[in-house]
Design an enzyme around this catalytic site. Sequence first.
Site, short mmCIF file in Angstrom:
data_model
loop_
_atom_site.label_atom_id
_atom_site.label_comp_id
_atom_site.label_asym_id
_atom_site.label_seq_id
_atom_site.Cartn_x
_atom_site.Cartn_y
_atom_site.Cartn_z
N THR A 128 -7.77 -0.98 5.27
CA THR A 128 -6.62 -0.65 4.40
C THR A 128 -6.44 -1.75 3.37
OG1 THR A 128 -5.10 -1.68 5.99
CG2 THR A 128 -5.37 0.71 6.14
N SER A 129 -7.50 -2.55 3.14
CA SER A 129 -7.35 -3.69 2.24
C SER A 129 -7.87 -3.39 0.83
CB SER A 129 -8.01 -4.92 2.84
OG SER A 129 -7.63 -6.05 2.13
N ARG A 130 -9.16 -3.52 0.63
CA ARG A 130 -9.77 -3.16 -0.65
C ARG A 130 -11.14 -2.55 -0.36
NH1 ARG A 130 -5.52 -3.11 -2.48
NH2 ARG A 130 -4.63 -4.26 -4.21
N CYS A 155 -8.28 -8.87 4.54
CA CYS A 155 -8.44 -10.00 3.63
C CYS A 155 -8.59 -9.47 2.20
CB CYS A 155 -9.62 -10.87 4.03
SG CYS A 155 -11.18 -10.03 4.03
N PRO A 156 -8.30 -10.29 1.21
CA PRO A 156 -8.39 -9.81 -0.17
C PRO A 156 -9.84 -9.65 -0.62
CG PRO A 156 -7.12 -11.86 0.00
CD PRO A 156 -7.83 -11.67 1.29
N ASP A 216 -10.43 -15.76 9.94
CA ASP A 216 -9.82 -16.05 8.63
C ASP A 216 -10.36 -17.40 8.19
OD1 ASP A 216 -7.93 -16.69 6.47
OD2 ASP A 216 -6.67 -15.12 7.29
N ASP A 235 -8.30 3.61 3.78
CA ASP A 235 -7.27 3.96 2.80
C ASP A 235 -7.71 3.55 1.40
OD1 ASP A 235 -4.56 4.85 2.12
OD2 ASP A 235 -4.16 2.73 1.69
N GLU A 276 -12.80 3.88 -5.95
CA GLU A 276 -11.58 4.70 -5.93
C GLU A 276 -10.93 4.86 -7.29
OE1 GLU A 276 -9.09 2.29 -3.20
OE2 GLU A 276 -7.72 2.06 -4.90
N HIS A 333 -5.26 5.55 -0.79
CA HIS A 333 -4.51 4.32 -1.12
C HIS A 333 -3.00 4.56 -1.03
CE1 HIS A 333 -5.27 0.26 -3.22
NE2 HIS A 333 -4.13 0.20 -2.56
N ILE A 387 -0.10 -9.18 6.10
CA ILE A 387 -0.33 -7.87 6.72
C ILE A 387 -1.12 -8.02 8.02
CG2 ILE A 387 -1.52 -5.65 6.43
CD1 ILE A 387 -0.88 -5.94 3.37
P1 NAD Z 1 -2.32 -12.36 2.23
O1 NAD Z 1 -2.73 -13.13 1.02
O2 NAD Z 1 -1.00 -12.62 2.86
O3 NAD Z 1 -3.43 -12.55 3.38
C1 NAD Z 1 -4.81 -12.50 3.14
C2 NAD Z 1 -5.50 -13.31 4.21
O4 NAD Z 1 -6.92 -13.18 4.00
C3 NAD Z 1 -5.18 -14.81 4.13
O5 NAD Z 1 -4.79 -15.29 5.40
C4 NAD Z 1 -6.47 -15.43 3.66
O6 NAD Z 1 -6.68 -16.76 4.16
C5 NAD Z 1 -7.48 -14.46 4.22
N1 NAD Z 1 -8.80 -14.59 3.65
C6 NAD Z 1 -9.14 -15.00 2.39
N2 NAD Z 1 -10.48 -15.04 2.27
C7 NAD Z 1 -10.99 -14.66 3.46
C8 NAD Z 1 -12.31 -14.52 3.96
N3 NAD Z 1 -13.37 -14.79 3.19
N4 NAD Z 1 -12.48 -14.10 5.22
C9 NAD Z 1 -11.40 -13.83 6.02
N5 NAD Z 1 -10.12 -13.96 5.60
C10 NAD Z 1 -9.93 -14.37 4.34
O7 NAD Z 1 -2.48 -10.83 1.83
P2 NAD Z 1 -1.78 -9.56 2.51
O8 NAD Z 1 -0.45 -9.32 1.89
O9 NAD Z 1 -1.86 -9.69 3.98
O10 NAD Z 1 -2.73 -8.39 2.00
C11 NAD Z 1 -4.07 -8.30 2.40
C12 NAD Z 1 -4.78 -7.34 1.48
O11 NAD Z 1 -4.27 -6.01 1.73
C13 NAD Z 1 -4.50 -7.56 -0.02
O12 NAD Z 1 -5.37 -8.47 -0.58
C14 NAD Z 1 -4.67 -6.19 -0.61
O13 NAD Z 1 -6.00 -6.11 -1.10
C15 NAD Z 1 -4.48 -5.24 0.57
N6 NAD Z 1 -3.35 -4.34 0.39
C16 NAD Z 1 -3.56 -3.00 0.48
C17 NAD Z 1 -2.50 -2.11 0.37
C18 NAD Z 1 -2.68 -0.61 0.49
O14 NAD Z 1 -1.79 0.16 0.10
N7 NAD Z 1 -3.78 -0.14 1.05
C19 NAD Z 1 -1.22 -2.61 0.12
C20 NAD Z 1 -1.04 -3.99 0.05
C21 NAD Z 1 -2.10 -4.84 0.19
#
Ligand code: NAD
Length: 332
Positions: free
Chosen positions: A232-234, A205-206, A174, A258, A263, A295, A155
């Site tokens: 929009t992550s967590r 990031c997750p 990252d 988001d 939540e 979300h 993302i």
């Molecule tokens: P992904 O696994 O492809 O990418 C996550 C990136 O975060 C990786 O490059 C990883 O190296 C990096 N990362 C890990 N630890 C880190 C740190 N300490 N500092 C910085 N970067 C770090 O995941 P993605 O598919 O890109 O999704 C990212 C996040 O988006 C998911 O984990 C999920 O929580 C969230 N998400 C939200 C929605 C929504 O509807 N709001 C939908 C899908 C995903």
Amino acid sequence: MQVTFFSTKSYDERYFLEECGEDMHTLIFHEFRLNPDSAKLAAGSDAVCAFVNDQLDRATIQVLSEVGIRVIAMRCAGFNNVDLEAAEAFGLKVVRVPAYSPHAVAEHTLGLLLALNRRLYRSYNRVREGNFSLQGLVGFDIHGLTVGIIGTGTIGVEVVRLFNGFGCKVLCYDVQQNPRAVELGAQYVTLEALLSQADIVSLHCPLFQSTYHMIDAAAIEQMKHGVTLLNTSRGALIDTSAVIEGLKSGKIGNLGIDVYEEEDNLFFEDQSGDVMQDDVFARLLTFPNVMITGHQAFFTSNALIQIARTTLQNLTDVEQDGCCVNEVKVPQ
Ligand code: NAD
């Protein structure tokens, strides 16, 4: 396989039934959440299918194991709500949908930014009431700004590409560099450098123990005055109380989220007739420069089709081969 779904909405049922061939899997849908009490209702199935706010802690996993569940299929990318060590201990495989539509989440992130920056939610309501005043609607050009992307996976890198289109300078942080981001012209810097230079900070990031509250009071202190913060992550990547202090002081100029750390007590349900019990969330709602969506960043028809297809394929792979490329394991 027989699969029991939890936290199901009508749209989940529709897309899964459309994608599931007649002789593929048997799907049983429950609207309530998965937790230690509801887990026993999966008896008779081989797998459960769960979502972001289902409670997959050790207690739930133990019950699932006792009633014969072998697979936990997450119909989402994140798996922070799954106790992976417990799943391994009880011999349950965990599979997920690592990428369904990175575009959906990336585009929603930009949607939050555009709505916030130009106060579209305020102007929409004003115009409907015949109020055409521009007072309080002044925005800023996104072109030429410095954007900081934290997490450049599937993302995050798509967000980099979109900000390129706006003519922004993109800085990334990252733990692992993504060559695609570098190809797009983004520059990897330390977290400190990103926080101190970015006009817009966007989190991708997750949620891990190591990233819990990564945006806390100390991180906010390092940011530019008036920064725009997007998540929009967590939810728990952000210490919401610290962000509220940042909004009150003006350090944070705009907040677009988001996701929210508490939540699971709020999102995905119509609570419009109830008294809001979460005082922190209620405080967030009072700011004119905060935009919250519940979300929904993933929520496009493209993504729902892909989520259903990948989840069903994950279950087929485990059934036929005993393994799956989308399996999640305890980090070594
Ligand atoms: P992904 O696994 O492809 O990418 C996550 C990136 O975060 C990786 O490059 C990883 O190296 C990096 N990362 C890990 N630890 C880190 C740190 N300490 N500092 C910085 N970067 C770090 O995941 P993605 O598919 O890109 O999704 C990212 C996040 O988006 C998911 O984990 C999920 O929580 C969230 N998400 C939200 C929605 C929504 O509807 N709001 C939908 C899908 C995903």
